[in-house]
Design a protein around this motif. Structure first.
Motif, PDB file in Angstrom:
ATOM      1  N   GLN A   1     -26.995  -7.523 -17.987  1.00 47.24           N
ATOM      2  CA  GLN A   1     -28.434  -7.357 -17.841  1.00 47.24           C
ATOM      3  C   GLN A   1     -28.835  -5.943 -18.238  1.00 47.24           C
ATOM      4  O   GLN A   1     -28.419  -4.973 -17.604  1.00 47.24           O
ATOM      5  N   PHE A   2     -29.627  -5.838 -19.297  1.00 49.31           N
ATOM      6  CA  PHE A   2     -30.063  -4.538 -19.784  1.00 49.31           C
ATOM      7  C   PHE A   2     -31.545  -4.345 -19.516  1.00 49.31           C
ATOM      8  O   PHE A   2     -32.341  -5.284 -19.624  1.00 49.31           O
ATOM      9  N   GLY A   3     -31.924  -3.103 -19.191  1.00 48.98           N
ATOM     10  CA  GLY A   3     -33.322  -2.773 -19.006  1.00 48.98           C
ATOM     11  C   GLY A   3     -34.034  -2.630 -20.332  1.00 48.98           C
ATOM     12  O   GLY A   3     -33.412  -2.493 -21.400  1.00 48.98           O
ATOM     13  N   ARG A   4     -35.356  -2.628 -20.290  1.00 51.90           N
ATOM     14  CA  ARG A   4     -36.136  -2.518 -21.522  1.00 51.90           C
ATOM     15  C   ARG A   4     -35.872  -1.200 -22.241  1.00 51.90           C
ATOM     16  O   ARG A   4     -35.834  -1.148 -23.474  1.00 51.90           O
ATOM     17  N   ALA A   5     -35.704  -0.131 -21.477  1.00 51.47           N
ATOM     18  CA  ALA A   5     -35.439   1.162 -22.104  1.00 51.47           C
ATOM     19  C   ALA A   5     -34.089   1.169 -22.812  1.00 51.47           C
ATOM     20  O   ALA A   5     -33.933   1.745 -23.895  1.00 51.47           O
ATOM     21  N   GLU A   6     -33.094   0.511 -22.232  1.00 47.48           N
ATOM     22  CA  GLU A   6     -31.773   0.437 -22.862  1.00 47.48           C
ATOM     23  C   GLU A   6     -31.820  -0.385 -24.146  1.00 47.48           C
ATOM     24  O   GLU A   6     -31.193  -0.031 -25.154  1.00 47.48           O
ATOM     25  N   ILE A   7     -32.559  -1.493 -24.115  1.00 49.81           N
ATOM     26  CA  ILE A   7     -32.677  -2.326 -25.315  1.00 49.81           C
ATOM     27  C   ILE A   7     -33.386  -1.550 -26.427  1.00 49.81           C
ATOM     28  O   ILE A   7     -32.998  -1.606 -27.597  1.00 49.81           O
TER      29      ILE A   7
ATOM     30  N   GLY B   1     -33.745   5.090 -21.613  1.00 48.78           N
ATOM     31  CA  GLY B   1     -32.541   4.356 -21.968  1.00 48.78           C
ATOM     32  C   GLY B   1     -31.747   5.148 -22.979  1.00 48.78           C
ATOM     33  O   GLY B   1     -32.310   5.740 -23.906  1.00 48.78           O
ATOM     34  N   LEU B   2     -30.430   5.183 -22.811  1.00 49.88           N
ATOM     35  CA  LEU B   2     -29.558   5.914 -23.722  1.00 49.88           C
ATOM     36  C   LEU B   2     -28.542   4.954 -24.325  1.00 49.88           C
ATOM     37  O   LEU B   2     -27.899   4.184 -23.592  1.00 49.88           O
ATOM     38  N   ALA B   3     -28.415   4.994 -25.636  1.00 50.01           N
ATOM     39  CA  ALA B   3     -27.397   4.221 -26.346  1.00 50.01           C
ATOM     40  C   ALA B   3     -26.450   5.205 -27.011  1.00 50.01           C
ATOM     41  O   ALA B   3     -26.841   5.896 -27.956  1.00 50.01           O
ATOM     42  N   ALA B   4     -25.225   5.286 -26.500  1.00 45.27           N
ATOM     43  CA  ALA B   4     -24.213   6.187 -27.066  1.00 45.27           C
ATOM     44  C   ALA B   4     -23.317   5.372 -27.985  1.00 45.27           C
ATOM     45  O   ALA B   4     -22.562   4.509 -27.524  1.00 45.27           O
ATOM     46  N   LEU B   5     -23.399   5.642 -29.279  1.00 38.39           N
ATOM     47  CA  LEU B   5     -22.693   4.836 -30.277  1.00 38.39           C
ATOM     48  C   LEU B   5     -21.805   5.755 -31.115  1.00 38.39           C
ATOM     49  O   LEU B   5     -22.280   6.750 -31.657  1.00 38.39           O
ATOM     50  N   ASP B   6     -20.529   5.412 -31.181  1.00 37.32           N
ATOM     51  CA  ASP B   6     -19.596   6.156 -32.033  1.00 37.32           C
ATOM     52  C   ASP B   6     -19.171   5.227 -33.162  1.00 37.32           C
ATOM     53  O   ASP B   6     -18.323   4.353 -32.972  1.00 37.32           O
ATOM     54  N   ILE B   7     -19.782   5.392 -34.312  1.00 32.29           N
ATOM     55  CA  ILE B   7     -19.505   4.498 -35.434  1.00 32.29           C
ATOM     56  C   ILE B   7     -18.065   4.639 -35.909  1.00 32.29           C
ATOM     57  O   ILE B   7     -17.493   3.715 -36.493  1.00 32.29           O
ATOM     58  N   SER B   8     -17.434   5.786 -35.635  1.00 31.16           N
ATOM     59  CA  SER B   8     -16.059   6.004 -36.101  1.00 31.16           C
ATOM     60  C   SER B   8     -15.042   5.228 -35.283  1.00 31.16           C
ATOM     61  O   SER B   8     -13.907   5.046 -35.708  1.00 31.16           O
ATOM     62  N   THR B   9     -15.419   4.755 -34.083  1.00 32.24           N
ATOM     63  CA  THR B   9     -14.497   3.977 -33.248  1.00 32.24           C
ATOM     64  C   THR B   9     -15.078   2.642 -32.811  1.00 32.24           C
ATOM     65  O   THR B   9     -14.356   1.795 -32.290  1.00 32.24           O
ATOM     66  N   GLY B  10     -16.391   2.454 -32.978  1.00 24.88           N
ATOM     67  CA  GLY B  10     -17.026   1.214 -32.553  1.00 24.88           C
ATOM     68  C   GLY B  10     -17.519   1.223 -31.133  1.00 24.88           C
ATOM     69  O   GLY B  10     -18.110   0.241 -30.655  1.00 24.88           O
ATOM     70  N   ARG B  11     -17.318   2.313 -30.400  1.00 24.63           N
ATOM     71  CA  ARG B  11     -17.759   2.378 -29.008  1.00 24.63           C
ATOM     72  C   ARG B  11     -19.282   2.284 -28.931  1.00 24.63           C
ATOM     73  O   ARG B  11     -20.000   2.920 -29.687  1.00 24.63           O
ATOM     74  N   PHE B  12     -19.796   1.500 -27.963  1.00 20.53           N
ATOM     75  CA  PHE B  12     -21.236   1.274 -27.834  1.00 20.53           C
ATOM     76  C   PHE B  12     -21.547   1.141 -26.346  1.00 20.53           C
ATOM     77  O   PHE B  12     -21.231   0.123 -25.731  1.00 20.53           O
ATOM     78  N   ALA B  13     -22.144   2.167 -25.747  1.00 22.97           N
ATOM     79  CA  ALA B  13     -22.419   2.172 -24.311  1.00 22.97           C
ATOM     80  C   ALA B  13     -23.897   2.414 -24.055  1.00 22.97           C
ATOM     81  O   ALA B  13     -24.520   3.257 -24.717  1.00 22.97           O
ATOM     82  N   LEU B  14     -24.449   1.691 -23.101  1.00 18.27           N
ATOM     83  CA  LEU B  14     -25.857   1.821 -22.737  1.00 18.27           C
ATOM     84  C   LEU B  14     -25.972   2.289 -21.296  1.00 18.27           C
ATOM     85  O   LEU B  14     -25.144   1.947 -20.438  1.00 18.27           O
ATOM     86  N   SER B  15     -27.002   3.064 -21.018  1.00 18.38           N
ATOM     87  CA  SER B  15     -27.253   3.515 -19.655  1.00 18.38           C
ATOM     88  C   SER B  15     -28.734   3.798 -19.493  1.00 18.38           C
ATOM     89  O   SER B  15     -29.487   3.881 -20.466  1.00 18.38           O
ATOM     90  N   GLU B  16     -29.141   3.954 -18.251  1.00 16.98           N
ATOM     91  CA  GLU B  16     -30.544   4.194 -17.930  1.00 16.98           C
ATOM     92  C   GLU B  16     -30.623   5.328 -16.921  1.00 16.98           C
ATOM     93  O   GLU B  16     -29.859   5.341 -15.941  1.00 16.98           O
TER      94      GLU B  16
END
Length: 924
Positions: free
Chosen positions: A272-278, A185-200
């Motif tokens: 719906q998020f997978g366990r790895a994404e969570i 699971g990948l969580a791509a977070l940009d704190i400078s803009t608030g973007r928060f994307a999850l993928s598997e």
């Protein structure tokens, strides 16, 4: 403190990964004992011991000081003087420091080198510390950890590049232990803009997924970090990698952390998020919580990126095609640099994001194309849009700073101006008819924020704003009568001070008497030394109260001046307190609409990207591609976008070429031969880039293009050793080729350049031959295959979907002219000597090579009746289609080869070739 360069700078020590043990990063202060230390140094050691993996910026007055090994590292990295301060344990304490006012400049340099910095601030007024005793130390605490993936300050960020913190989680599927049995699971977070994307992603695709995000920093569990199968990956990734304790990343804890961040009781509303994404999302939020010391940033709800939603491009292909960076790591010269016509920072970041992950959803691609087509036709509206967008500040990053409590008046002004621009664009779009779906949707999103907020910001904020709210003066005159009254009092007091100075000057007969102010003394009267002595002895001794004697001046105060100072100080403090209250109120209003503002910011960026594509298409005559769900690939008059841009600067034309890999009739695979420097590599790359451009929603540099959707893009071009991994040029080539042959599908696009050239002639030829057959029979994909092995062109008669093409050349008076035109057919030679001459080889070498070549060619002509190795039955059998014919018996084949060899007539090269063929026959 002086900031002159170090006199004997030492090489900066290699910065280890931030997950390294403290002893690997900064040891001295971490193991020091506080016994015998001064109170201040004891405090430093205690704070440092809790932050061993960071450089500690320890606030002392107007400087951030660094001690012990931190000072040595920072001194080398920043090129500042290393000094010393006292002793500890009988040894000098190394020290260096940077001014607080310039701390951001130094932080940016340290962050660029991969360091983490703990910022330790004074959290107590020095006057309060003195009440505890004369030796009491001002309380200090770490208020923030500055790391590459968590910075928010404009001066530390690249405005055109996202600042991604990538968190990685993992679960195992089935009982296997290979990478194929892992899901990440990948969580791509940009704190400078608030973007928060999850993928598997499945295990084998982890490296490609990381490369797509181009993270500035990676966080993961200790278990993943310690996995031997991934050790090489972590070493090769340029971003620092920080492991976190596995016990803190349990799925239940991760889910609770996500719910707490967004104030929800269930995650079902987000999807719906997978366990790895969570697990990955929990790791990202835990790291943010630690680095921001409990301050909760403003983040958009997590968005799930569906598997296969973007074109899969592995790291080597991204590097070879130079999508966002050249091979040297620069933006200039990349595809992104060539196509970027955005006028806002957020638009530039979104364009880079699109280029990193082209779409595979046909409807979304077509909607983007429709928006670009409309904007290309509406020149007046497009120009108006771009003028408004150019005035729009970076809404997303201003909102993020306000959410973290690091914002200032200028961030509020950025929101005011950005939202004002959004309203203007929304009104403009609403007045237009027949808008494409994407533009109509953007028009609605631009209206999300309440117009009353914009009006309030406009009414409250002054035109000329300070950087910090503590500077005051940012509330517009007339907005608050109470603030205006305090300001008026301060202004009148300055007039009174001027009048008091004039009166004192007259009474002392000293024209140089001045009333001044500093932070230590407050307001004071300063006169020359001689006048001061007179004041102490004369009529003014009852009026003036002595404060300080300088070398050439004396300082006094008076009861009258003290009373006036109290009035001024009270009025100023009161005005600042009132302005601070206004600032906090405005921030509250802004953050209450944070989600809507973030949506507006995204809409502004999307409109900027679409207008950028349209502007580029009009300027360079790029055309709208047709992308469908078929397997075709037909480009008419295609051009390389980067090379064409470079040639335009010099006034030279680019020779356009067609490419048909549709598989109708023949060419699903095109085998390209031709001279060095003829343009083979350019032709290969330009068609791959056309596919990328089409699937990000842009127009393409071609007269026309009809492309079947591409799911994976592979590129194997160029040659380079990888000495750090112990791999030769040929090994790197084979590893990348293996990845292509093992992963390419019928819907993939593959470009291969000079496969097999890194080894012996017949080894390389055999490998290239077998790869072509595999691409044709097994992968069945669309491919461009450039080679100097002219023997491979014979496959055009045997493989039904392979087509031969070559680059045209012309010779004039012994000089070769490269025409850069791709035509059907086969090259007769490679023109190596001509290219060597152009490269500047010494004339003697060129002449000698020419003589050798003539002798070899003459020897070949003088033996016209001698059978060539290529014509012998064994080679013909070996080159037959796989599984279509049964090769002859090995012993009979060897006998046939030997019967066709006359040792007395062979040149040395022919003898070596014959030996290779015999060896190949034996191994068959």
């Amino acid at each position: 403190m002086s900031q002159r360069p170090a006199t004997s700078p030492r090489p900066v020590r290699s910065v280890p990964k931030t997950g390294a043990a403290p002893s690997d990063y900064t040891t001295s202060a971490a193991v020091l004992d506080t016994a015998g230390a001064t109170p201040m140094m004891a405090q430093y050691i205690e704070i440092k011991a809790a932050n061993t993996d960071c450089l500690l910026f320890y606030r002392m007055g107007d400087f951030y000081e660094l001690f012990f090994e931190d000072a040595e590292i920072a001194s080398r990295a920043l090129g500042i003087v290393l000094t010393k301060r006292g002793k500890h344990g009988g040894a000098d304490i190394p020290m260096c420091g940077v001014p607080v006012e310039r701390a951001d400049d130094y932080l940016s340099r340290l962050i660029a080198l991969g360091h983490r910095v703990a910022v330790c601030a004074q959290t107590e007024d020095p006057a309060e510390a003195k009440k505890r005793g004369p030796k009491s130390v001002v309380r200090r605490e770490v208020v923030r950890l500055v790391t590459p993936g968590t910075i928010t300050e404009d001066r530390l960020l690249d405005p055109a590049r996202a600042n991604i913190l990538l968190a990685i989680g993992r679960i195992r599927i089935g009982a296997g232990k290979t990478e194929a049995d892992q899901v990440y699971g990948l969580a791509a977070l940009d704190i400078s803009t608030g973007r928060f994307a999850l993928s598997e992603v499945p295990g084998p695709e982890l490296a490609s997924a990381i490369a797509r995000h181009e993270p500035r920093e990676i966080v993961l569990s200790e278990t993943i970090h310690a996995d031997p199968a991934l050790a090489r990956l972590w070493r090769e990734i340029p971003a620092p990698v920080t492991p976190l304790a596995q016990a803190e990343l349990e799925p239940a804890a991760a889910e609770r952390r996500i719910k707490a961040q967004f104030g929800v009781s269930t995650l079902d509303g987000f999807g719906q998020f997978g366990r790895a994404e969570i697990a990955a999302a929990g790791a990202a939020l835990l790291y943010i919580e630690r680095t921001q010391i409990g301050v909760r940033p403003t983040l958009s709800p997590p968005v799930r990126e569906a598997s296969g939603a973007t074109l899969a491009i592995d790291a080597s292909t991204r590097a070879n095609l130079e999508l966002t960076r050249t091979l040297s790591g620069e933006r200039r010269g990349s595809l992104l640099d060539a196509i970027d016509r955005t006028v806002s920072a957020s638009g530039a970041r979104l364009l880079a994001e699109h280029l990193a992950g082209p779409l595979t959803n046909l409807d979304a691609i077509r909607r983007r194309h429709a928006a670009v087509a409309w904007l290309a036709e509406q020149g007046v509206s497009r120009k108006a849009f771009r003028e408004i967008l150019a005035r729009a500040p970076d809404l997303a990053r201003a909102l993020s700073r306000l959410g973290l409590g690091r914002g200032g008046p200028r961030d509020l002004a950025a929101l005011r101006d950005g939202l004002d621009a959004a309203q203007a664009l929304a009104s403009h779009l609403a007045a237009l008819d027949a808008l494409p779906d994407d533009l109509a949707t953007l028009g609605k999103r631009l209206k999300k924020v309440d117009a009353a907020l914009v009006a309030h910001l406009r009414a409250a904020l002054a035109d000329d704003l300070p950087l910090k709210r503590t500077d005051g003066g940012f509330v517009r005159e007339g907005y608050s009568p109470e603030i205006d009254e305090c300001r008026l009092l301060g202004q009148d007091s300055r007039k009174v001070i001027a009048a008091l100075q004039a009166r004192y000057a007259e009474e002392t007969a000293c024209r140089t008497l001045r009333i001044k102010h500093n932070n230590m003394l407050g307001y004071y009267i300063e006169v020359p030394q001689a006048v001061g002595e007179t004041c102490l002895k004369g009529v003014m001794r009852e009026t003036f109260i002595h404060r300080q004697t300088m070398v050439d001046a004396m300082r006094f105060t008076s009861v009258e001046l003290g009373d006036l100072e109290g009035r001024i100080s009270g009025a100023t403090d009161r005005a600042l307190a009132l302005e601070t209250a206004v600032f906090d109120g405005l921030c509250g209003e802004v953050l209450a609409q944070a989600a809507a503002i973030a949506e507006v910011a995204d809409a502004l960026a999307a409109l900027d990207v679409a207008a950028s594509h349209a502007d580029l298409a009009v300027e360079r005559d790029w055309r709208r591609p047709v992308v469908d769900d078929g397997y075709g690939f037909t480009v008419t008059g295609g051009r390389h976008p980067v090379v064409e841009a470079a040639l335009r600067l010099s006034g030279e034309p680019f020779i356009a070429n067609d490419c048909d890999l549709s598989g109708e009739g023949r060419g699903r695979i095109r085998l390209i031969t031709g001279p060095n420097m003829g343009g083979k590599s350019t032709f290969l790359r330009q068609n791959a880039l056309i596919a990328v451009l089409a699937q990000i929603g842009a127009f393409v540099p071609a007269a026309s293009a009809r492309l079947g959707l591409v799911d994976r893009l592979f590129s194997r071009v160029g040659a380079a050793d990888d000495l750090a991994r112990g791999q030769s040029t040929f090994m790197v080539e084979m590893v990348e080729t293996a990845a292509i042959l093992n992963q390419a599908t019928r819907r993939s696009l593959v470009i291969l350049d000079e496969i097999g050239r890194g080894t012996a002639t017949f080894d390389g030829l055999s490998i290239a031959w077998a790869c072509l057959e595999h691409l044709h029979e097994k992968n069945a994909c669309r491919a461009l295959f450039a080679t100097h092995f002219h023997e491979l062109t014979a496959l055009g008669e045997r493989l039904s979907h392979l087509d031969n093409a070559t680059l045209k050349v012309a010779e004039h008076k012994g000089t070769v002219v490269f025409l850069h035109e791709v035509v059907p057919g086969v090259a007769d030679r490679s023109y190596g000597l001509q290219v060597a001459r152009l490269a500047g080889l010494p004339p003697g070498v060129i002449a000698r090579a020419g003589a050798i070549l003539k002798n070899l060619e003459k020897s070949e002509r003088d033996r016209p009746n001698r059978p060539r190795i290529d014509d012998l039955p064994l080679f013909a059998a070996l080159s037959a289609p796989p599984m279509e014919e049964t090769p002859p018996d090995r012993e009979d084949g060897l006998r046939l080869v030997l019967d066709g060899i006359d040792p007395d007539t062979l040149t040395p090269r022919e003898a070596l070739d014959a030996l290779y063929r015999l060896k190949a026959a034996r191994d068959t």
